[in-house]
Design an enzyme around this catalytic site. Structure first.
Site, PDB file in Angstrom:
ATOM      1  N   CYS A   4       0.848  -1.193   0.000  1.00  0.00           N
ATOM      2  CA  CYS A   4       0.000   0.000   0.000  1.00  0.00           C
ATOM      3  C   CYS A   4       0.887   1.248   0.000  1.00  0.00           C
ATOM      4  O   CYS A   4       1.779   1.387   0.844  1.00  0.00           O
ATOM      5  CB  CYS A   4      -0.901  -0.020   1.241  1.00  0.00           C
ATOM      6  SG  CYS A   4      -1.705   1.553   1.585  1.00  0.00           S
ATOM      7  N   CYS A   7       0.794   3.116   3.260  1.00  0.00           N
ATOM      8  CA  CYS A   7       1.532   2.408   4.320  1.00  0.00           C
ATOM      9  C   CYS A   7       3.036   2.615   4.120  1.00  0.00           C
ATOM     10  O   CYS A   7       3.783   2.760   5.099  1.00  0.00           O
ATOM     11  CB  CYS A   7       1.177   0.927   4.329  1.00  0.00           C
ATOM     12  SG  CYS A   7      -0.467   0.573   5.001  1.00  0.00           S
ATOM     13  N   ASP A  30      -0.806  16.488  -0.771  1.00  0.00           N
ATOM     14  CA  ASP A  30      -1.072  15.653  -1.938  1.00  0.00           C
ATOM     15  C   ASP A  30      -0.039  15.948  -3.017  1.00  0.00           C
ATOM     16  O   ASP A  30       0.321  17.104  -3.256  1.00  0.00           O
ATOM     17  CB  ASP A  30      -2.500  15.915  -2.458  1.00  0.00           C
ATOM     18  CG  ASP A  30      -2.971  14.818  -3.391  1.00  0.00           C
ATOM     19  OD1 ASP A  30      -3.888  14.068  -3.008  1.00  0.00           O
ATOM     20  OD2 ASP A  30      -2.410  14.704  -4.508  1.00  0.00           O
ATOM     21  N   HIS A  46      -4.169   0.474   8.651  1.00  0.00           N
ATOM     22  CA  HIS A  46      -4.613   0.293   7.277  1.00  0.00           C
ATOM     23  C   HIS A  46      -6.094  -0.105   7.253  1.00  0.00           C
ATOM     24  O   HIS A  46      -6.447  -1.225   7.598  1.00  0.00           O
ATOM     25  CB  HIS A  46      -3.786  -0.778   6.556  1.00  0.00           C
ATOM     26  CG  HIS A  46      -4.201  -0.961   5.122  1.00  0.00           C
ATOM     27  ND1 HIS A  46      -3.692  -0.193   4.087  1.00  0.00           N
ATOM     28  CD2 HIS A  46      -5.111  -1.783   4.553  1.00  0.00           C
ATOM     29  CE1 HIS A  46      -4.272  -0.546   2.956  1.00  0.00           C
ATOM     30  NE2 HIS A  46      -5.138  -1.515   3.213  1.00  0.00           N
ATOM     31  N   ASN A  85     -13.151   9.363  -0.837  1.00  0.00           N
ATOM     32  CA  ASN A  85     -13.683   8.553  -1.921  1.00  0.00           C
ATOM     33  C   ASN A  85     -13.627   7.084  -1.510  1.00  0.00           C
ATOM     34  O   ASN A  85     -12.581   6.611  -1.051  1.00  0.00           O
ATOM     35  CB  ASN A  85     -12.862   8.759  -3.200  1.00  0.00           C
ATOM     36  CG  ASN A  85     -12.876  10.204  -3.671  1.00  0.00           C
ATOM     37  OD1 ASN A  85     -13.902  10.872  -3.596  1.00  0.00           O
ATOM     38  ND2 ASN A  85     -11.737  10.695  -4.137  1.00  0.00           N
ATOM     39  N   HIS A  98      -8.460   7.738   3.413  1.00  0.00           N
ATOM     40  CA  HIS A  98      -7.839   9.072   3.480  1.00  0.00           C
ATOM     41  C   HIS A  98      -8.900  10.133   3.283  1.00  0.00           C
ATOM     42  O   HIS A  98      -9.897   9.921   2.594  1.00  0.00           O
ATOM     43  CB  HIS A  98      -6.714   9.230   2.454  1.00  0.00           C
ATOM     44  CG  HIS A  98      -7.101   8.887   1.051  1.00  0.00           C
ATOM     45  ND1 HIS A  98      -7.185   7.579   0.602  1.00  0.00           N
ATOM     46  CD2 HIS A  98      -7.428   9.665  -0.012  1.00  0.00           C
ATOM     47  CE1 HIS A  98      -7.538   7.578  -0.675  1.00  0.00           C
ATOM     48  NE2 HIS A  98      -7.701   8.831  -1.077  1.00  0.00           N
ATOM     49  N   HIS A 100      -9.344  14.019   1.993  1.00  0.00           N
ATOM     50  CA  HIS A 100      -8.752  15.154   1.288  1.00  0.00           C
ATOM     51  C   HIS A 100      -9.229  16.424   1.987  1.00  0.00           C
ATOM     52  O   HIS A 100     -10.444  16.649   2.112  1.00  0.00           O
ATOM     53  CB  HIS A 100      -9.244  15.219  -0.160  1.00  0.00           C
ATOM     54  CG  HIS A 100      -8.892  14.033  -1.014  1.00  0.00           C
ATOM     55  ND1 HIS A 100      -7.854  14.045  -1.917  1.00  0.00           N
ATOM     56  CD2 HIS A 100      -9.464  12.804  -1.111  1.00  0.00           C
ATOM     57  CE1 HIS A 100      -7.806  12.874  -2.544  1.00  0.00           C
ATOM     58  NE2 HIS A 100      -8.770  12.108  -2.066  1.00  0.00           N
TER      59      HIS A 100
END
Ligand code: AMP
Length: 112
Positions: A4, A7, A30, A46, A85, A98, A100
């Site tokens: 990932c 990760c 980002d 995770h 998302n 995550h 944003h």
């Protein structure tokens, strides 16, 4: 999780531009910002996406939502948008939960 991307960022195997960290979460800029401020907030644990949030994550999620306005303030944002998302059709490209944090421009009212 071994392969990932986020990760790997958490383990320091991929560089990132840190904005905030504590024992539960990590926040970084980002790599392809969609606004003047575009910070990603991730749990160290995770979790694949918001679709995998379970009752045992309640305090973690509460913590994330407590820290988000602190990061917004640190980034000099008074107005901001928070997006997560879940799944490919929703635009998720990294399978690690995550949020944003977007701001620094007028974003309008369209969400999709
Ligand atoms: P999403 O499309 O909602 O899964 O968001 C994933 C986000 O991760 C995108 O906005 C990418 O630009 C961002 N991203 C991917 N790789 C990195 C990286 N190595 N460092 C920072 N941001 C990244």
């Amino acid at each position: 999780m071994t392969d990932c991307i986020f990760c790997k960022i958490l383990r320091g195997e991929i560089p990132s531009s840190k904005v905030y960290e504590d024992e539960l979460i990590y926040a970084f800029n980002d790599i392809a910002p969609m606004a003047p401020v575009h910070v990603l907030i991730i749990p160290r644990e995770h979790i694949e996406s918001a679709a995998r949030i379970a009752p045992e994550h309640a305090s973690l999620l509460g913590h994330i939502w407590t820290v988000i306005p602190q990061i917004a303030k640190q980034q000099s944002l008074t107005d901001f948008r928070v997006v997560t998302n879940a799944g490919a059709d929703a635009g998720q490209t990294v399978a690690h939960l995550h949020f944003h944090l977007l701001g620094g421009k007028t974003m309008g009212t369209s969400l999709a």
